[in-house]
Design a protein around this motif. Structure first.
Motif, mmCIF file in Angstrom:
data_model
loop_
_atom_site.group_PDB
_atom_site.id
_atom_site.type_symbol
_atom_site.label_atom_id
_atom_site.label_comp_id
_atom_site.label_asym_id
_atom_site.label_seq_id
_atom_site.Cartn_x
_atom_site.Cartn_y
_atom_site.Cartn_z
ATOM 1 N N UNK A 118 0.807 -1.212 0.025
ATOM 2 C CA UNK A 118 0.137 -0.148 0.011
ATOM 3 C C UNK A 118 0.860 1.295 -0.132
ATOM 4 N N UNK A 119 1.955 1.182 0.920
ATOM 5 C CA UNK A 119 2.786 2.609 0.771
ATOM 6 C C UNK A 119 3.571 2.628 -0.135
ATOM 7 N N UNK A 120 3.935 1.574 -0.984
ATOM 8 C CA UNK A 120 4.521 1.801 -2.282
ATOM 9 C C UNK A 120 3.797 2.555 -3.270
ATOM 10 N N UNK A 121 2.534 1.896 -3.447
ATOM 11 C CA UNK A 121 1.525 2.413 -4.369
ATOM 12 C C UNK A 121 1.053 3.865 -3.845
ATOM 13 N N UNK A 122 0.934 4.305 -2.723
ATOM 14 C CA UNK A 122 0.757 5.376 -2.243
ATOM 15 C C UNK A 122 1.895 6.546 -2.463
ATOM 16 N N UNK A 123 3.032 5.991 -2.342
ATOM 17 C CA UNK A 123 4.124 7.016 -2.606
ATOM 18 C C UNK A 123 4.114 7.417 -4.166
ATOM 19 N N UNK A 257 -5.998 0.062 3.415
ATOM 20 C CA UNK A 257 -5.355 -0.225 2.144
ATOM 21 C C UNK A 257 -4.503 -1.780 2.321
ATOM 22 N N UNK A 258 -3.783 -1.777 3.500
ATOM 23 C CA UNK A 258 -3.182 -2.972 3.844
ATOM 24 C C UNK A 258 -4.123 -4.063 4.117
ATOM 25 N N UNK A 259 -5.076 -4.077 4.670
ATOM 26 C CA UNK A 259 -6.058 -5.131 4.864
ATOM 27 C C UNK A 259 -6.581 -5.481 3.682
ATOM 28 N N UNK A 260 -6.778 -4.923 2.662
ATOM 29 C CA UNK A 260 -7.257 -4.963 1.303
ATOM 30 C C UNK A 260 -6.277 -5.576 0.599
ATOM 31 N N UNK A 261 -5.140 -5.484 0.719
ATOM 32 C CA UNK A 261 -3.682 -6.372 -0.135
ATOM 33 C C UNK A 261 -3.691 -7.613 0.711
ATOM 34 N N UNK A 262 -3.837 -7.525 1.885
ATOM 35 C CA UNK A 262 -3.653 -9.021 2.470
ATOM 36 C C UNK A 262 -4.767 -9.927 2.253
ATOM 37 N N UNK A 263 -5.874 -9.322 1.673
ATOM 38 C CA UNK A 263 -7.124 -10.128 1.508
ATOM 39 C C UNK A 263 -7.434 -10.206 -0.302
ATOM 40 N N UNK A 264 -6.526 -9.478 -1.041
ATOM 41 C CA UNK A 264 -6.639 -9.571 -2.335
ATOM 42 C C UNK A 264 -6.526 -10.710 -3.202
ATOM 43 N N UNK A 265 -7.384 -11.263 -4.081
ATOM 44 C CA UNK A 265 -7.265 -12.295 -4.988
ATOM 45 C C UNK A 265 -7.654 -11.984 -6.349
ATOM 46 N N UNK A 266 -6.429 -11.887 -7.027
ATOM 47 C CA UNK A 266 -6.713 -11.294 -8.364
ATOM 48 C C UNK A 266 -6.073 -12.318 -9.321
#
Length: 266
Positions: A118-123, A257-266
Motif C-alpha cells: 500500500x505504501x509503495x503505491x501511495x508513494x 489499504x493494507x487490509x485490502x492487499x492482505x485479502x486481495x485475490x486477483x
C-alpha cells in the motif's frame, strides 16, 4: 526486541520503496504528461472564476484571505489538482495492472508485507500529485509573483499530506473496482463534488452551521483552508488542526489499504 522493531521498520521501508520504484520506472518516462495532465481544469477555473468572476467580486467586497479573489482561490487550485491526479492516477494505475496487463497477480506473490504494498503505491500517487501541483504552483507564482507563499514548509507539508490522503483512497478504490466504468462513478460522485464543496471557491467560515459541518467532513477542506493560511496569513492564524486531521485520515486509509492487499485475490 527494540532491534527487531527497527529491522522490521527498515524492511517495511525497503519493501515500500521497491514497490514504488516499479511504478517510478514507468512514471519517469511520462513526467511532462503527468505534470500537465491536471493543469487544464485549474487553468479553466483560474480564468473563469479568478479573472472573470473574481474581477466583479473584488469590486463588491475584498476576499477573506489574499488581496484578490484570484489569490484567494489559487491555493485551492493547488489542492484540487493534487487531489485529482493523486486519486485518479493511482486508481487507473492499479486498475490497469489488475484488469489489463495482468501483472498485479505477480506482485501479490511477493514476500512483502501488505502495508508495504500500500505504501509503495501511495508513494507513487504522491509523486504524481506533486508533479501536477508543481505546475499549478508555477502558474500561481506567475500570477502573484510571490514564490515564498507557495513554497514555504507548511504549504509543502499540507500538500504532501493531501496527496497521501487521496493516493491512499485511490489505492483502495483501485483494488475494489471491477471495471474502468466503476472508476468513473467514483470520480463523478466523490471527487467532482469534493472539488466544489472542499472550500476551493469559498470561505467555509461564512456558511451556516449545518453546511459547515458537511464541508468539514471532506479532507480537501482542511487542505484548502490550511494552504490558504500558509500562503497568506501569519503563523499565529494557521489552522494547526488541519495537519493532524489529514495525517489521521492518511493513516486510516493505509490500514484499510493494507487490509485490502492482505485479502486481495486477483
Amino acid at each position: 526486541m527494540k532491534i527487531l522493531r527497527v529491522r522490521t521498520l527498515q524492511t517495511l521501508l525497503a519493501d515500500s520503496l521497491t514497490i514504488f520504484w516499479g511504478d517510478w520506472l514507468d512514471l519517469r518516462a511520462r513526467i511532462p504528461q503527468v505534470a500537465a495532465s491536471g493543469l487544464v481544469s485549474p487553468l479553466i477555473y483560474i480564468l473563469a472564476f479568478g479573472l472573470g468572476l473574481g474581477s466583479s467580486l473584488d469590486r463588491v467586497a475584498p476576499p477573506p484571505v489574499g488581496d484578490s479573489y484570484l489569490e484567494f482561490i489559487l491555493p485551492g487550485m493547488v489542492a484540487l489538482s493534487s487531489m485529482v491526479i493523486s486519486f485518479g492516477g493511482t486508481t487507473f494505475s492499479i486498475c490497469g495492472e489488475r484488469l489489463f496487463t495482468k501483472n498485479f497477480e505477480e506482485m501479490l506473490l511477493f514476500p512483502i508485507h501488505p502495508l508495504a504494498m500500500h505504501l509503495g503505491k501511495m508513494l507513487a500517487g504522491i509523486v504524481r500529485g506533486l508533479l501536477t501541483a508543481g505546475s499549478v504552483i508555477l502558474v500561481a507564482v506567475l500570477f502573484t509573483r510571490d514564490v515564498w507563499s507557495f513554497l514555504n514548509p507548511l504549504f509543502l507539508l499540507l500538500l504532501v499530506l493531501n496527496c497521501a490522503v487521496f493516493a491512499g483512497l485511490g489505492v483502495i478504490v483501485g483494488l475494489n473496482v471491477k471495471s474502468l466504468e466503476s472508476v468513473g462513478l467514483f470520480n463523478n460522485f466523490l471527487i467532482v463534488p469534493m472539488s466544489f464543496l472542499g472550500a476551493t471557491f469559498f470561505d467555509p467560515a461564512t456558511l451556516p452551521a449545518l453546511l459547515k459541518g458537511i464541508v468539514y467532513l471532506l479532507p480537501l477542506t482542511y487542505t484548502t483552508v490550511g494552504l490558504r493560511a500558509a500562503a497568506y496569513q501569519p503563523l499565529g492564524q494557521f489552522p494547526w488542526y488541519s495537519i493532524p486531521v489529514l495525517l489521521v485520515v492518511a493513516i486510516a486509509l493505509s490500514i484499510i489499504g493494507a487490509y485490502q492487499f492482505a485479502r486481495q485475490h486477483d
